[in-house]
Design a protein around this motif. Structure first.
Motif, short mmCIF file in Angstrom:
data_model
loop_
_atom_site.label_atom_id
_atom_site.label_comp_id
_atom_site.label_asym_id
_atom_site.label_seq_id
_atom_site.Cartn_x
_atom_site.Cartn_y
_atom_site.Cartn_z
N LEU A 132 0.83 -1.20 0.00
CA LEU A 132 0.00 0.00 0.00
C LEU A 132 0.87 1.25 0.00
O LEU A 132 1.89 1.32 0.68
N GLU A 133 0.43 2.24 -0.77
CA GLU A 133 1.11 3.53 -0.71
C GLU A 133 0.82 4.16 0.65
O GLU A 133 -0.22 3.94 1.25
N ASP A 134 1.75 4.94 1.11
CA ASP A 134 1.63 5.66 2.39
C ASP A 134 1.70 4.74 3.60
O ASP A 134 1.40 5.16 4.73
N VAL A 135 2.09 3.46 3.40
CA VAL A 135 2.34 2.56 4.52
C VAL A 135 3.79 2.13 4.46
O VAL A 135 4.29 1.69 3.41
N TYR A 136 4.47 2.25 5.57
CA TYR A 136 5.87 1.83 5.66
C TYR A 136 5.93 0.69 6.68
O TYR A 136 5.93 0.91 7.89
N LEU A 137 5.91 -0.54 6.16
CA LEU A 137 5.83 -1.73 7.01
C LEU A 137 7.18 -2.43 7.07
O LEU A 137 7.78 -2.74 6.04
N TYR A 138 7.64 -2.70 8.29
CA TYR A 138 8.90 -3.40 8.52
C TYR A 138 8.66 -4.64 9.38
O TYR A 138 7.93 -4.59 10.36
N THR A 139 9.27 -5.73 8.96
CA THR A 139 9.22 -6.96 9.76
C THR A 139 10.55 -7.13 10.50
O THR A 139 11.47 -6.33 10.32
N VAL A 140 10.65 -8.20 11.30
CA VAL A 140 11.90 -8.44 12.03
C VAL A 140 13.06 -8.62 11.06
O VAL A 140 14.19 -8.21 11.34
N ASP A 141 12.81 -9.24 9.92
CA ASP A 141 13.88 -9.43 8.94
C ASP A 141 14.28 -8.11 8.27
O ASP A 141 15.46 -7.89 7.97
N ASP A 142 13.30 -7.22 8.07
CA ASP A 142 13.61 -5.92 7.47
C ASP A 142 14.51 -5.09 8.37
O ASP A 142 15.33 -4.30 7.91
N LEU A 143 14.36 -5.28 9.68
CA LEU A 143 15.15 -4.51 10.64
C LEU A 143 16.60 -4.98 10.73
O LEU A 143 17.43 -4.32 11.36
N ALA A 144 16.89 -6.12 10.13
CA ALA A 144 18.23 -6.70 10.24
C ALA A 144 19.32 -5.74 9.75
O ALA A 144 20.39 -5.64 10.35
N HIS A 145 19.04 -5.02 8.68
CA HIS A 145 20.05 -4.12 8.12
C HIS A 145 20.38 -2.99 9.09
O HIS A 145 21.53 -2.54 9.17
N VAL A 146 19.38 -2.55 9.82
CA VAL A 146 19.61 -1.45 10.77
C VAL A 146 20.41 -1.93 11.97
O VAL A 146 21.36 -1.28 12.40
N VAL A 147 20.03 -3.09 12.51
CA VAL A 147 20.68 -3.56 13.73
C VAL A 147 22.12 -4.01 13.49
O VAL A 147 22.90 -4.09 14.43
N GLN A 148 22.46 -4.28 12.23
CA GLN A 148 23.83 -4.71 11.95
C GLN A 148 24.82 -3.55 11.91
O GLN A 148 26.03 -3.75 11.90
N GLN A 149 24.31 -2.32 11.89
CA GLN A 149 25.21 -1.16 11.89
C GLN A 149 26.01 -1.15 13.18
O GLN A 149 25.50 -1.37 14.26
N GLY A 150 27.26 -0.88 13.08
CA GLY A 150 28.13 -0.87 14.25
C GLY A 150 28.66 -2.24 14.62
O GLY A 150 29.34 -2.38 15.63
N GLN A 151 28.35 -3.25 13.82
CA GLN A 151 28.80 -4.60 14.14
C GLN A 151 30.33 -4.70 14.11
O GLN A 151 30.92 -5.46 14.89
N ALA A 152 30.97 -3.94 13.25
CA ALA A 152 32.44 -4.00 13.16
C ALA A 152 33.09 -3.65 14.49
O ALA A 152 34.16 -4.15 14.83
N ASN A 153 32.43 -2.79 15.26
CA ASN A 153 32.99 -2.38 16.55
C ASN A 153 33.03 -3.53 17.56
O ASN A 153 33.68 -3.44 18.58
N ARG A 154 32.28 -4.59 17.25
CA ARG A 154 32.17 -5.68 18.22
C ARG A 154 32.93 -6.93 17.80
O ARG A 154 32.90 -7.94 18.51
N GLN A 155 33.61 -6.90 16.65
CA GLN A 155 34.27 -8.11 16.15
C GLN A 155 35.41 -8.57 17.06
O GLN A 155 35.65 -9.77 17.22
N ALA A 156 36.13 -7.61 17.66
CA ALA A 156 37.20 -8.01 18.58
C ALA A 156 36.62 -8.73 19.78
O ALA A 156 37.19 -9.72 20.27
N ALA A 157 35.48 -8.27 20.26
CA ALA A 157 34.82 -8.92 21.39
C ALA A 157 34.34 -10.32 21.01
O ALA A 157 34.35 -11.24 21.84
N VAL A 158 33.94 -10.49 19.75
CA VAL A 158 33.49 -11.81 19.28
C VAL A 158 34.63 -12.82 19.38
O VAL A 158 34.43 -13.96 19.83
N ALA A 159 35.81 -12.42 18.98
CA ALA A 159 36.97 -13.32 19.05
C ALA A 159 37.25 -13.74 20.49
O ALA A 159 37.54 -14.91 20.76
N GLN A 160 37.15 -12.79 21.41
CA GLN A 160 37.34 -13.12 22.82
C GLN A 160 36.25 -14.08 23.30
O GLN A 160 36.52 -15.03 24.05
#
Length: 423
Positions: free
Chosen positions: A295-323
């Motif tokens: 539908l026009e004028d509807v902006y619908l996001y599912t849990v999978d759609d949000l994945a791109h947003v939540v992955q931002q800043g992941q590089a900052n945590r890669q060192a912690a992942v190794a630990q």
């Protein structure tokens, strides 16, 4: 004893397929009973089982003397009403150390859509309690999960794995802020009153929207949440008639069918004169019909759609992942060592029973000798000699049987067991 797991998550299966295998917390107990009763008792007696079901994953963990992955696969496919071939193409299977590593990574937030998020740990603990309450969790799985919780605690204490974590709720607020210039002028509706909605209300309330409303099937629970944030509560049945009032709709219920349909959204848009609606569907299965997204004028996001947003800043945590992986490796090794020791438990029990039998026999013989007037020293000598002979009889017999190679191997074993002081 063997441990195995099978599951599907946000990296292996699309949202709609995951929805076929989503189990609400109150469904876990009867589902576990169904799973355990499906195993043939003759081949798999007393199978331990636990089910973890969240918006991002459904996983089954089992423990028994023999691995029964094919049977578990068949049961899960049937429960979701899909062909086993379809399920296999989107699922993963793990056993023993692989299963242990996986559950430790899940508990530690390393296998989540939001790297380092802590919510999964609480969901796992709820799943373990549900399995315990129905009697499905035995010694092996109890050890596996308790160790996973301990590893998760160490990971969070010793690393910064969650330092920059962006939750689903925070991601929803970020996206809403991109659509609406000022969130303080928006009216926000939350559908449901569970943990995820509680988190979402907390994040949106921090932006001080114009109004907050909670729609829930149980009005009392909705009122309790609404009161905390100065909002209003409404019945779920009133939602279609009032949908047009809200600029933002966030939904996460345990409904097995969509509760916000295409027609209701179309009518709301018409009443709003096509002012946009921002909608977030955090539920699995979906709360909002997928056709709404077109539908026009509807902006619908599912849990999978949000994945791109939540992955931002992941590089900052890669060192912690190794630990974290180092901590997890140590946890896996410790669990596998414990699991290996479990296989010797029946033998240890038999040895203890045999020793008790010998001891009882010698004690009875000693009492008879004392009753006949034998001296205490003579009785103690006889008892100690009798116990020693019984303990050494099997070893001595083995030393005199078999070929030269087997006798040499037996001699080395007996030397290691009985002559430790001379090593």
């Amino acid at each position: 004893m063997s441990v195995w797991a099978l599951g599907l998550n946000h990296t292996t299966a699309p949202l709609d397929l995951r929805g076929r295998f989503a189990f609400a917390l109150d469904q876990i107990a009867p589902t576990l009973q169904s799973l355990r009763s499906s195993f043939p008792s003759s081949r798999h007696p007393q199978v331990e089982a636990a089910i973890i079901s969240t918006c991002n994953r459904t996983e089954i963990y089992c423990a028994s003397e023999q691995i029964a992955l094919d049977h578990t696969f068949g049961w899960l496919a049937e429960s979701g009403g899909v062909a086993p071939t379809l399920l296999r193409s989107h699922a993963y299977t793990l056993h023993d150390d692989e299963a242990a590593r996986h559950v430790f990574r899940v508990a530690s937030g390393l296998d989540s859509m939001v790297l380092g998020e802590a919510q999964i740990l609480g969901q796992m603990k709820d799943a373990v309690r549900a399995a315990e309450n129905v009697g499905a969790l035995g010694t092996t799985l109890n050890q596996l999960f308790q160790r996973s919780f301990a590893v998760a605690k160490e990971v969070r204490t010793a690393t910064e794995i969650g330092a920059h974590s962006i939750s689903m709720a925070a991601a929803a607020v970020r996206l809403a802020g991109q659509l609406f210039e000022d969130l303080r002028k928006t009216r926000v509706l939350f559908v449901g009153a569970g943990e995820m909605i509680d988190l979402a209300v907390t994040h949106f309330a921090a932006k001080e929207p114009k109004s907050i409303a909670i729609a829930n099937r149980t009005l009392e629970r909705g009122e309790k949440l609404a009161t905390r944030f100065g909002g209003e509560a409404m019945r779920l049945a009133d939602l279609p008639a009032r949908l047009a009032e809200f600029d933002i709709v966030v939904s996460c219920t345990a409904s097995t069918l969509p509760i916000i349909g295409l027609g209701a959204v179309e009518r709301a848009l018409k009443a709003r004169k096509h002012r946009p609606i921002f909608m977030v569907d955090l539920a699995v299965p979906r709360d909002i019909e997928p056709e709404v997204k077109a539908l026009e004028d509807v902006y619908l996001y599912t849990v999978d759609d949000l994945a791109h947003v939540v992955q931002q800043g992941q590089a900052n945590r890669q060192a912690a992942v190794a630990q974290a992986e180092v901590i997890i490796d140590a946890g896996v090794q410790s669990f596998m060592h414990w699991l290996g020791q479990r296989s010797t438990v029946p033998l240890i029990q038999q040895l203890n029973a045999q020793a008790d039998e010998w001891r009882a026999a010698e004690m009875a013989r000693a009492r008879k000798l004392l009753a006949k007037g034998e001296s205490v020293d003579a009785v103690l000598e006889a008892m100690s000699r009798g116990l020693t002979q019984k303990m050494m009889h099997g070893a001595m017999a083995e030393l005199h049987s078999g070929d030269a190679a087997s006798r040499e191997q037996t001699a080395q074993t007996i030397s290691r067991l009985f002559l430790r002081k001379e090593r």
